[in-house]
Motif scaffolding. Structure first.
Motif, PDB file in Angstrom:
ATOM      1  N   UNK A  25      16.080   2.649 -13.236  1.00 30.82           N
ATOM      2  CA  UNK A  25      16.218   4.038 -13.686  1.00 30.82           C
ATOM      3  C   UNK A  25      14.874   4.610 -14.136  1.00 30.82           C
ATOM      4  N   UNK A  26      14.140   3.822 -14.902  1.00 31.16           N
ATOM      5  CA  UNK A  26      12.842   4.262 -15.413  1.00 31.16           C
ATOM      6  C   UNK A  26      11.853   4.526 -14.266  1.00 31.16           C
ATOM      7  N   UNK A  27      11.771   3.600 -13.330  1.00 29.02           N
ATOM      8  CA  UNK A  27      10.850   3.770 -12.198  1.00 29.02           C
ATOM      9  C   UNK A  27      11.248   4.974 -11.348  1.00 29.02           C
ATOM     10  N   UNK A  28      12.553   5.138 -11.118  1.00 28.36           N
ATOM     11  CA  UNK A  28      13.028   6.262 -10.307  1.00 28.36           C
ATOM     12  C   UNK A  28      12.729   7.593 -10.983  1.00 28.36           C
ATOM     13  N   UNK A  29      12.950   7.645 -12.278  1.00 31.74           N
ATOM     14  CA  UNK A  29      12.686   8.890 -13.009  1.00 31.74           C
ATOM     15  C   UNK A  29      11.192   9.184 -13.053  1.00 31.74           C
ATOM     16  N   UNK A  30      10.389   8.158 -13.158  1.00 29.12           N
ATOM     17  CA  UNK A  30       8.938   8.336 -13.290  1.00 29.12           C
ATOM     18  C   UNK A  30       8.271   8.677 -11.961  1.00 29.12           C
ATOM     19  N   UNK A  33      10.207   7.985  -5.990  1.00 28.09           N
ATOM     20  CA  UNK A  33       9.942   7.414  -4.663  1.00 28.09           C
ATOM     21  C   UNK A  33      10.963   6.304  -4.430  1.00 28.09           C
ATOM     22  N   UNK A  34      12.190   6.669  -4.044  1.00 26.56           N
ATOM     23  CA  UNK A  34      13.253   5.665  -3.984  1.00 26.56           C
ATOM     24  C   UNK A  34      13.035   4.544  -2.959  1.00 26.56           C
ATOM     25  N   UNK A  35      12.484   4.848  -1.803  1.00 22.86           N
ATOM     26  CA  UNK A  35      12.360   3.819  -0.756  1.00 22.86           C
ATOM     27  C   UNK A  35      11.425   2.682  -1.178  1.00 22.86           C
ATOM     28  N   UNK A  40      10.894  -2.781  -3.181  1.00 26.05           N
ATOM     29  CA  UNK A  40      10.333  -3.674  -4.198  1.00 26.05           C
ATOM     30  C   UNK A  40      11.411  -4.493  -4.890  1.00 26.05           C
ATOM     31  N   UNK A  41      12.546  -3.877  -5.188  1.00 25.42           N
ATOM     32  CA  UNK A  41      13.669  -4.597  -5.797  1.00 25.42           C
ATOM     33  C   UNK A  41      14.155  -5.692  -4.853  1.00 25.42           C
ATOM     34  N   UNK A 151      18.540   3.818  -8.720  1.00 26.97           N
ATOM     35  CA  UNK A 151      17.303   4.386  -8.187  1.00 26.97           C
ATOM     36  C   UNK A 151      17.543   5.796  -7.656  1.00 26.97           C
ATOM     37  N   UNK A 152      18.625   5.981  -6.918  1.00 28.31           N
ATOM     38  CA  UNK A 152      18.864   7.283  -6.303  1.00 28.31           C
ATOM     39  C   UNK A 152      19.446   8.312  -7.276  1.00 28.31           C
ATOM     40  N   UNK A 153      20.122   7.842  -8.290  1.00 24.02           N
ATOM     41  CA  UNK A 153      20.699   8.785  -9.246  1.00 24.02           C
ATOM     42  C   UNK A 153      19.781   9.057 -10.429  1.00 24.02           C
TER      43      UNK A 153
END
Length: 186
Positions: A25-30, A33-35, A40-41, A151-153
């Protein structure tokens, strides 16, 4: 096939509200770049759970079936209790650096998974089932099922998600697995 399905279920429910899901969530919000974050996950989980699975197989070759049954049953019960404790990560700024979001995600996820309940569950599942590739594939898919929506939400869905309820359900699943193992029914 049991190894695959149980691994998916155990890690999917165990990952809800976990620190790596919060990291997603933190990486997605920051970075938005979802892909590269999802990639990476995937890479970090395959590496981390692959090593955990190998460790689980090593344990099987060095301990008796009775010791393993008790250790596995008690570890599932411990994971059940652990699941009830909510994870959090501090909201410090995560810097992308010169290597990009993909590598940042790989490194942070790999490190965050070390000693995490889903990694411990992977060790336990690999000790229980001889099909290492099914366990690692199942735990990896379980991780993706839980983390990719995060990630997407991003932060949009996280305040409304019933993390507490899901933690209790996950704890119940691990507790049932532990009891079944201790009663030699699983």
């Amino acid at each position: 096939m049991d190894a695959f399905l149980v691994s998916i279920l155990a890690v999917t429910v165990g990952e809800i509200g976990d620190k790596t899901q919060l990291l997603a969530l933190l990486l997605a919000a920051r970075y938005r770049k979802p892909i590269p974050i999802v990639a990476g996950i995937l890479v970090a989980t395959l590496a981390n759970h692959g090593l955990a699975g190998l460790f689980g197989h090593w344990i099987v070759s060095h301990f008796s079936a009775e010791v393993l049954r008790w250790a596995l049953g008690l570890s599932f019960l411990a994971i059940a209790a652990w699941t009830l404790k909510p994870d959090d990560i501090d909201d410090t700024k995560v810097e992308e650096g010169k290597y990009g979001v993909f590598l940042l995600t790989c490194v942070t996820f790999f490190l965050a998974e070390i000693g995490d309940k889903t990694q411990v569950a992977t060790v336990a599942l690999a000790a229980k089932y001889s099909e290492l590739y099914l366990v690692v594939a199942g735990t990896t898919i379980g991780m993706l099922i839980a983390d990719v929506p995060a990630v997407f939400l991003g932060k949009v869905a996280s305040p409304n998600f019933p993390f507490k309820l899901v933690r209790w359900i996950a704890a119940a699943v691990f507790a049932v697995l532990g009891i079944l193992v201790l009663l030699a029914k699983f």
